[in-house]
Write a protein that holds these residues in place. Structure first.
Motif, PDB file in Angstrom:
ATOM      1  N   GLU A 532      56.985  48.333  17.113  1.00  0.00           N
ATOM      2  CA  GLU A 532      57.944  49.039  16.257  1.00  0.00           C
ATOM      3  C   GLU A 532      59.067  48.144  15.740  1.00  0.00           C
ATOM      4  N   GLY A 533      59.326  47.037  16.415  1.00  0.00           N
ATOM      5  CA  GLY A 533      60.389  46.151  15.980  1.00  0.00           C
ATOM      6  C   GLY A 533      61.757  46.790  16.062  1.00  0.00           C
ATOM      7  N   VAL A 534      62.684  46.269  15.277  1.00  0.00           N
ATOM      8  CA  VAL A 534      64.037  46.815  15.168  1.00  0.00           C
ATOM      9  C   VAL A 534      64.183  47.420  13.781  1.00  0.00           C
ATOM     10  N   LYS A 535      64.594  48.666  13.719  1.00  0.00           N
ATOM     11  CA  LYS A 535      64.799  49.341  12.440  1.00  0.00           C
ATOM     12  C   LYS A 535      66.171  48.944  11.900  1.00  0.00           C
ATOM     13  N   SER A 536      66.197  48.437  10.697  1.00  0.00           N
ATOM     14  CA  SER A 536      67.470  48.010  10.114  1.00  0.00           C
ATOM     15  C   SER A 536      68.373  49.207   9.847  1.00  0.00           C
ATOM     16  N   ASP A 537      69.684  49.002  10.027  1.00  0.00           N
ATOM     17  CA  ASP A 537      70.649  50.048   9.667  1.00  0.00           C
ATOM     18  C   ASP A 537      70.635  50.278   8.164  1.00  0.00           C
ATOM     19  N   VAL A 538      70.488  49.179   7.434  1.00  0.00           N
ATOM     20  CA  VAL A 538      70.395  49.234   5.973  1.00  0.00           C
ATOM     21  C   VAL A 538      69.087  48.573   5.573  1.00  0.00           C
ATOM     22  N   VAL A 539      68.159  49.350   5.056  1.00  0.00           N
ATOM     23  CA  VAL A 539      66.844  48.826   4.675  1.00  0.00           C
ATOM     24  C   VAL A 539      66.909  48.287   3.250  1.00  0.00           C
ATOM     25  N   VAL A 540      66.475  47.030   3.113  1.00  0.00           N
ATOM     26  CA  VAL A 540      66.496  46.360   1.818  1.00  0.00           C
ATOM     27  C   VAL A 540      65.074  45.946   1.452  1.00  0.00           C
ATOM     28  N   PRO A 541      64.582  46.317   0.279  1.00  0.00           N
ATOM     29  CA  PRO A 541      63.231  45.889  -0.117  1.00  0.00           C
ATOM     30  C   PRO A 541      63.125  44.372  -0.146  1.00  0.00           C
ATOM     31  N   ALA A 586      74.083  53.299  -0.696  1.00  0.00           N
ATOM     32  CA  ALA A 586      74.334  53.784  -2.056  1.00  0.00           C
ATOM     33  C   ALA A 586      74.218  52.643  -3.063  1.00  0.00           C
ATOM     34  N   ARG A 587      74.735  51.465  -2.717  1.00  0.00           N
ATOM     35  CA  ARG A 587      74.628  50.313  -3.618  1.00  0.00           C
ATOM     36  C   ARG A 587      73.164  49.907  -3.809  1.00  0.00           C
ATOM     37  N   ILE A 588      72.431  49.867  -2.695  1.00  0.00           N
ATOM     38  CA  ILE A 588      71.038  49.424  -2.744  1.00  0.00           C
ATOM     39  C   ILE A 588      70.199  50.365  -3.608  1.00  0.00           C
ATOM     40  N   ALA A 589      70.489  51.644  -3.541  1.00  0.00           N
ATOM     41  CA  ALA A 589      69.712  52.630  -4.300  1.00  0.00           C
ATOM     42  C   ALA A 589      69.808  52.416  -5.799  1.00  0.00           C
ATOM     43  N   THR A 590      70.877  51.773  -6.244  1.00  0.00           N
ATOM     44  CA  THR A 590      71.076  51.557  -7.684  1.00  0.00           C
ATOM     45  C   THR A 590      70.977  50.088  -8.075  1.00  0.00           C
ATOM     46  N   GLU A 592      69.324  47.027  -9.395  1.00  0.00           N
ATOM     47  CA  GLU A 592      68.143  46.738 -10.214  1.00  0.00           C
ATOM     48  C   GLU A 592      67.381  45.519  -9.699  1.00  0.00           C
ATOM     49  N   GLN A 593      68.085  44.554  -9.150  1.00  0.00           N
ATOM     50  CA  GLN A 593      67.420  43.365  -8.607  1.00  0.00           C
ATOM     51  C   GLN A 593      66.497  43.745  -7.446  1.00  0.00           C
ATOM     52  N   LEU A 594      66.966  44.621  -6.573  1.00  0.00           N
ATOM     53  CA  LEU A 594      66.155  45.037  -5.434  1.00  0.00           C
ATOM     54  C   LEU A 594      64.982  45.910  -5.869  1.00  0.00           C
ATOM     55  N   LYS A 595      65.182  46.726  -6.903  1.00  0.00           N
ATOM     56  CA  LYS A 595      64.064  47.498  -7.439  1.00  0.00           C
ATOM     57  C   LYS A 595      62.982  46.566  -7.981  1.00  0.00           C
ATOM     58  N   LEU A 596      63.406  45.502  -8.633  1.00  0.00           N
ATOM     59  CA  LEU A 596      62.462  44.537  -9.190  1.00  0.00           C
ATOM     60  C   LEU A 596      61.720  43.800  -8.081  1.00  0.00           C
ATOM     61  N   ILE A 597      62.425  43.463  -7.015  1.00  0.00           N
ATOM     62  CA  ILE A 597      61.796  42.800  -5.871  1.00  0.00           C
ATOM     63  C   ILE A 597      60.744  43.703  -5.241  1.00  0.00           C
ATOM     64  N   ASP A 598      61.042  44.993  -5.149  1.00  0.00           N
ATOM     65  CA  ASP A 598      60.081  45.937  -4.577  1.00  0.00           C
ATOM     66  C   ASP A 598      58.842  46.052  -5.465  1.00  0.00           C
ATOM     67  N   GLU A 599      59.045  46.106  -6.768  1.00  0.00           N
ATOM     68  CA  GLU A 599      57.920  46.153  -7.699  1.00  0.00           C
ATOM     69  C   GLU A 599      57.071  44.884  -7.576  1.00  0.00           C
ATOM     70  N   ASN A 600      57.733  43.748  -7.432  1.00  0.00           N
ATOM     71  CA  ASN A 600      57.017  42.481  -7.291  1.00  0.00           C
ATOM     72  C   ASN A 600      56.194  42.459  -6.013  1.00  0.00           C
TER      73      ASN A 600
END
Length: 707
Positions: A532-541, A586-590, A592-600
């Motif tokens: 299971e590892g360690v679940k991050s407090d803030v999940v980032v793609p 809230a910042r991560i949800a909006t 655009e760079q992280l959304k692009l990383i997830d798509e990649n």
């Protein structure tokens, strides 16, 4: 804890070793039998969850071993596999009787098939390929069956070599077209084919260098890795490399070498080492002879790389003379006095991060390194403590501890590093089979850093990294930012030197070591990080999000479980951690760079699942062009700028002035960090925590911190 286990195991084995393994003369087969006896006994008595050596175990070892020998299924024929199948359920019995007949059969057959393939690939490459033909290659090797005949094997090699040629032909064709130069496909194809032949010639040279003992090591590891993914047999040379990777240092001249076309070539001069200080040896030099002091030089042309390295390495203070052919063809004898060489990439490094007139500290820890022979020597805990003091002197207002890609290391250093951030208390629980659990705790009430703390992790943060991140999370001492979960390795290994069980003189030399899973560790709240590892407090793609790289993706990991928690007092923060976590999400949800990383990451996953590749030039080029067009939307990932400024600490500025290599490495690191969206969010979180600190009136009270 480690010492207790070694003594316990040694006591069990010495009696067996004294009657079974000593006062004999062994040739190579006898040494192999000795290794089988030692390793199976150690596994049975010392492994955390020992496997039953039965037919099911034998079958799984068989599959693992055959795949290791021929993963692309381009050596063995189906008739070979059918012959090997007679041993599928016999390996367990052979281990119990030290019978090596299965290994000997597969080893001798593999050498024969490799010799045949060595001839085959050259003949295939004598004729040009027809890239107008409509055909394809299936690279899903797991699903491929073994071929029946040599003609079918020829066809398989032909497809593989055709793909390799096509991968070289297309870039050459496009380069000509971009330069508006005339070209003939036939000429480009011939050049590409020659390059492929050179590549495979080097490939088979590497195979030719392997000795029987190397293949036997593969067999042994097919056996021991069936106990769990982290139990591993180290041959003597491999153990030396493991020790070097854990300590970050070795004794030698300080150069990285490779073998190419029978030549031992220098590929890198390690900063700060004897060769670097001497300034005589250069990258590209070919070492032709090696002499120990004033002894007669020994030619290393055509020698195995490992054997050449043995001659070149040596104890601190000893002298080695290298006969070197420079890139200009000149011949020179270079004398180097060996010394301790430290591999800088292993060690913790730090930087001051500046934004909006504020300073924050970053410590990057690549692994939890230690010198197993002397803990007082350089280790991760003492280095991190030192970097914290240096950052405090620079007036930083928050700290980022970067554990991304950190695969673990020493358990003791984890406990000591955790103690830098808490007053005192338990850090991790450790349990062995049939024995009570042990709680490892920080017993020093000093706190090195009591300010805002962020820990960065990803899917490759494993073992010791997970212990530290979990402890800081349980204490509510830090905010963990990163992947949805870390690697998931919740087991402890001990390195058992197999030589300690042999007494008296012997003729077979060093028998290596076994890295053995002896324990599992648990968080102080009782949960295991296994699987299971360690679940991050803030999940980032991130780019690893859809890749099968964790413990749960291994073939035979140990299961997850849970034990009772231990009492501990949570950190009394002057900041509102949950509010900072909410703002970060809230910042991560909006973003655009992280959304692009997830798509990649999803695009990479989809590309990885495409197993059939066309070998028609037009179709292959069309696929490449489509991929390039699809990938264009991801170019912005590499163009991202955070606006963060990274500065070296004062002590390192002086070092960089003397060492241009170190300077280039640091500048490259700072450049990568300047576009690191995860580091940007870590600083955002630290700023949120700093503002919370100010509201609580605590910031001004902290020594070493700015107002």
């Amino acid at each position: 804890m480690k010492r207790k286990f070694v003594y316990f195991l040694a006591a069990m084995l010495i009696s067996a070793a004294s009657c079974s393994f000593t006062n004999k003369t062994f040739d190579n087969p006898d040494k192999d039998k000795l290794l089988v006896d030692l390793i199976t006994y150690v596994l049975e008595k010392g492994h955390y969850n020992p496997e039953e050596l039965d037919d099911d175990f034998s079958s799984r070892v068989y599959d693992r071993y055959i795949e290791a020998l021929d993963p692309l299924k381009r050596f063995f024929l189906k008739e070979d596999i059918e012959e090997f199948e007679a041993y599928r359920n016999a390996i367990d019995d052979q281990l119990k009787t030290s019978d090596l007949s299965f290994f000997s059969l597969t080893y001798e057959r593999l050498l024969k098939r490799m010799d045949e393939a060595n001839v085959m690939y050259k003949k295939v490459l004598e004729e040009p390929f027809d890239f107008n033909k409509d055909e394809a290659i299936d690279v899903d090797y797991d699903k491929l069956d073994y071929v029946n005949t040599r003609d079918e094997l020829w066809d398989r090699w032909k497809l593989q070599l055709k793909l390799s040629t096509l991968e070289r032909l297309l870039p050459a064709k496009r380069e000509k077209e971009e330069a508006d130069e005339a070209y003939e496909i036939a000429e480009l194809e011939e050049t590409a084919r020659e390059n492929v032949e050179q590549t495979f010639s080097e490939f088979f040279d590497i195979y030719d260098d392997l000795q029987r003992k190397d293949w036997f090591g593969i067999y042994l590891n097919a056996v021991v890795e069936e106990f769990d993914p982290h139990t591993f047999y180290f041959a003597p040379e491999d153990k030396d490399r493991f020790d070097m990777s854990m300590s970050g240092k070795f004794e030698g001249i300080g150069a990285r070498l490779e073998k190419r076309n029978d030549n031992i070539r220098v590929t890198e001069i390690i900063s700060g080492g004897p060769a670097w200080r001497g300034e005589d040896l250069e990258v590209g030099d070919v070492i032709t002879k090696v002499a120990q002091g004033n002894e007669t030089p020994v030619s290393v042309v055509g020698m195995r790389l490992d054997d050449a390295v043995k001659l070149i390495k040596g104890p601190k203070g000893s002298e080695v003379k290298l006969t070197v052919r420079g890139v200009d063809g000149s011949i020179e004898v270079i004398t180097i006095t060996r010394d301790v060489v430290e591999i800088e990439e292993t060690y913790a490094k730090s930087s001051v991060i500046e934004r909006n007139g504020r300073s924050y500290g970053l410590i990057n820890l690549p692994k939890f390194y230690i010198d197993f022979t002397d803990y007082e020597e350089r280790n991760a805990a003492t280095d991190v403590a030192l970097e914290i003091e240096r950052l405090k002197e620079s007036g930083v207002e928050g700290l980022v501890l970067d554990l991304r890609n950190n695969g673990g290391g020493s358990l003791k250093t984890v406990v000591d590093i955790a103690g830098l951030f808490i007053k005192e208390g338990p850090v991790v629980q450790v349990r062995s089979t049939g024995r009570g659990k042990e709680v490892l705790a920080d017993e020093d009430d000093r706190i090195q850093w009591d300010g805002p703390l962020v820990i960065l992790v990803n899917e490759l943060s494993a073992s010791a990294s997970e212990i530290l991140a979990a402890a800081m999370q349980d204490y509510e001492r830090a905010i963990v930012i990163g992947s949805s979960q870390t690697y998931g390795k919740g087991t402890v290994q001990n390195l058992i030197d197999l030589n300690q069980f042999l007494r008296g003189d012997n003729d077979f030399g060093d028998v290596g070591a076994l890295k053995l899973t002896t324990q599992k560790f648990y968080r102080i709240d009782g949960g295991s990080t296994q699987l299971e590892g360690v679940k991050s407090d803030v999940v980032v793609p991130d780019k690893y999000a859809y890749s099968p790289i964790g413990e749960r993706d291994q073939e035979n990991p140990l299961p997850w479980d849970k034990i009772d928690p231990v009492p501990f007092e949570k950190w009394e923060p002057s900041v509102d951690l949950q509010a900072a976590v909410s703002r970060s999400k809230a910042r991560i949800a909006t973003n655009e760079q992280l959304k692009l990383i997830d798509e990649n990451a999803k695009w990479i996953r989809d590309r990885r699942e495409e197993k059939v590749i066309p070998l028609n030039l037009a179709a292959f080029e069309a696929d490449v062009e489509k991929d390039e067009e699809d990938a264009k939307r991801f170019t912005k990932i590499g163009e991202y700028e955070t606006g963060l400024k990274f500065q070296p600490l004062s002590y390192e500025i002086a070092l960089m002035e003397q060492d241009s290599v170190l300077k280039k490495k640091r500048e490259r690191w700072y450049k990568d960090l300047a576009g690191d969206v995860y580091m940007e969010e870590a600083i955002n979180v630290l700023e949120d925590l700093r503002m919370s600190d100010i509201k609580q009136g605590k910031l001004a009270e902290r020594s070493g911190m700015k107002n």
